[in-house]
Design an enzyme around this catalytic site. Sequence first.
Site, mmCIF file in Angstrom:
data_model
loop_
_atom_site.group_PDB
_atom_site.id
_atom_site.type_symbol
_atom_site.label_atom_id
_atom_site.label_comp_id
_atom_site.label_asym_id
_atom_site.label_seq_id
_atom_site.Cartn_x
_atom_site.Cartn_y
_atom_site.Cartn_z
ATOM 1 N N SER A 159 38.124 39.816 36.505
ATOM 2 C CA SER A 159 38.491 40.054 37.899
ATOM 3 C C SER A 159 39.798 40.862 37.965
ATOM 4 C CB SER A 159 38.608 38.701 38.609
ATOM 5 O OG SER A 159 38.672 38.865 39.992
ATOM 6 N N ARG A 229 42.011 30.164 50.901
ATOM 7 C CA ARG A 229 41.273 29.705 49.727
ATOM 8 C C ARG A 229 39.793 29.474 50.056
ATOM 9 N NH1 ARG A 229 41.515 29.988 44.257
ATOM 10 N NH2 ARG A 229 40.897 28.066 43.248
ATOM 11 N N ASP A 324 27.203 38.495 41.126
ATOM 12 C CA ASP A 324 28.591 38.648 41.571
ATOM 13 C C ASP A 324 28.617 39.650 42.720
ATOM 14 O OD1 ASP A 324 31.303 39.145 41.916
ATOM 15 O OD2 ASP A 324 31.703 39.532 39.794
ATOM 16 N N HIS A 357 30.689 35.552 41.114
ATOM 17 C CA HIS A 357 31.930 36.030 40.489
ATOM 18 C C HIS A 357 32.512 35.002 39.522
ATOM 19 C CE1 HIS A 357 35.374 38.634 40.169
ATOM 20 N NE2 HIS A 357 36.202 37.694 40.576
ATOM 21 N N ASP A 358 32.418 33.741 39.883
ATOM 22 C CA ASP A 358 32.948 32.656 39.045
ATOM 23 C C ASP A 358 32.355 32.620 37.637
ATOM 24 O OD1 ASP A 358 34.897 31.495 40.502
ATOM 25 O OD2 ASP A 358 33.775 29.711 41.091
#
Lengths: 388, 388
Positions: A159, A229, A324, A357-358
Amino acid sequence: MPPFPVGSVGLVEPRLLRIDTPLMLACGRTLPSCDIVYETYGTLNADASNGVLICHALSGHHHAAGYHTLEEAEKGKPGWWDTAIGPGKVIDTNRFFVVALNNLGGCHGSTGPASVNPETGKPWGPDFPIVAVRDWVKVQARLTDHLGIQQWAAVVGGSLGGMQVLRWSIDHPGRVANAVVIASAPKLSAQNIAFNEVARQAIRRDPNFHGGHYYEHGVVPEVGLGLARMVGHITYLSDDAMHQKFGRDLRATTYQYGYGAEFQVESYLRYQGETFSRRFDANTYLLMTRVLDYFDPARDFDHDLARTLSRALCRFLVISFTTDWRFSPERSREIVDALMDAGKDVTYAEIDAPQGHDSFLLDNPRYLAVFGAYMNRIADALEARHAS
Amino acid sequence: MPPFPVGSVGLVEPRLLRIDTPLMLACGRTLPSCDIVYETYGTLNADASNGVLICHALSGHHHAAGYHTLEEAEKGKPGWWDTAIGPGKVIDTNRFFVVALNNLGGCHGSTGPASVNPETGKPWGPDFPIVAVRDWVKVQARLTDHLGIQQWAAVVGGSLGGMQVLRWSIDHPGRVANAVVIASAPKLSAQNIAFNEVARQAIRRDPNFHGGHYYEHGVVPEVGLGLARMVGHITYLSDDAMHQKFGRDLRATTYQYGYGAEFQVESYLRYQGETFSRRFDANTYLLMTRVLDYFDPARDFDHDLARTLSRALCRFLVISFTTDWRFSPERSREIVDALMDAGKDVTYAEIDAPQGHDSFLLDNPRYLAVFGAYMNRIADALEARHAS
């Protein structure tokens, strides 16, 4: 009975580097000095050729592997990339000397907005300079000097971490042998910037923000940071992953016709927001999102990414994940295409992964196999050179 | 020199329907009475068979076409679906009698949280019951009775509007001849709910929200509502549309190294948030997002959508847009597949459109051609029946 799982680096202790020579920043300001906290795992070899630098993402820090305390070990809460770093793991600490740091502007021990500004005796707050990826790499280069490393065997990051890797390859071509760029992008899209802007507005318009001087008021803009968040989390997970994890599951058996956390996904998001806002500094969060927005190395080369990357001398491994949608495979292919146009040595893997994405932080066998094979080839070559 | 563009319904005036018989709601509560504001365009034919009901989406209302004032006309600000409704347009007011209303709980004239609760003499605020799509359809059925319409030639809606159309086809099968479901879904995904939850948290945790009683404090939770709208906007546009519209364009020529609205996309989002928070009621916004979350008609039929829709007697037109990631084509195909399984007559069009979810409101030639052809066949059949 050792308290650490197999493959763990065990107990680790952060170290501090004080940089006393002034640091000229991309924004034009100069920081007279700064502290940088970092950790190392494994042993630097005789010719200092087996170093691997880990660059962290938005909410990351220097604690990438192992445990700071036995209590953390008992709770099963290792550093953020313990999946990949350790003896026998993908980034094998039996073979590599691994270094992870908290970037300048962070909130985990390195100098940042919550640190005291020596000129005023008060926390920097909003007066802390807005840094850029190139500033981070400059600081990382100082740390590299300090460690006696001339060239990294690999600089690695996911990232925002991947952006630092790209910057290393451009700004210090002679000091990187391999660049590993995971789930990253050559610059943010308008949509990426838009999500960052929502996060920033949430923080900056929280009444507890006090123009960034909240430290002096004994409060934190927890609502705003929590919202930031929550938005972030949605973009880290794929639609599919959220479906698998929560679907439309309710916490009760029927609709409550109210605004409580009624769906499991609501409860999850609220929890993520609340815990994050207690452990992260809002000014650092603002800073990190701006670092992301501004990153665009091709801007200095007429927006020609191939020309930009033509300065690089290292080999590249680029990895993306199918689901992602924050930095989609298409964004990684932009990097790969530019590298190919520039005649660079690049390996590209698009990993089928449901988690979005994680994924770059998770235990995906094919991802770790591709990544591990690449790292092992680097280690093999280093060891062969030493043996000969 | 008429002040209205060709194809405009011209000046229109909202009307009010007072419903005095109690309304039993899905949540179990009963509303003793309510006001519903609506508009009509075109003329109801002799056997009241040419009615078209327009169901609005999250932030929509009764003003779907034409102008309320000459000033609006001069400013070129017609109703929200003027692209589709008017003489000679897709929903041709020379042939159809078109009805649009503001749903119960709205903030444009129908009874909602900002209305006075007759029992307390104060605004309902958070005590306004949480309504459901089925409640809206119940109210719409009362309006249908009032207008002397037994069966709608078509019930039409995009996004949340499409959910009302589905509900009509299930709850009042005999009263709908055609159902037009555009850019919609049979229920929200976890990701959809997650975005709604961020919006709700932003509003409810704004200090000006006062637990929903902000009317009495003379304030509105404008920051929270603005944030909610910003998040919404990101989901309405495709990544591509944002790229085309804004890219990484700056308002100045260089980076400012601050937190001002520096990228064009930031400036756009802030503007959208600010203007929306001045014209929309926060409690209504909360309500609308919960209506979306709860919609799941198959819940009453063992989660079997085909069995749910087997009750319908109408023909269906389902339309989706390729770049819509809020309600993607996949979600429309779930509806289409269920309708086919249930043996229903369904036409499906997946329109190549770059603009994302917003496409259903825009002037996309192929979309309007497909939609118009379907509506014209309905009108042709009605008129042939009258001629014979």
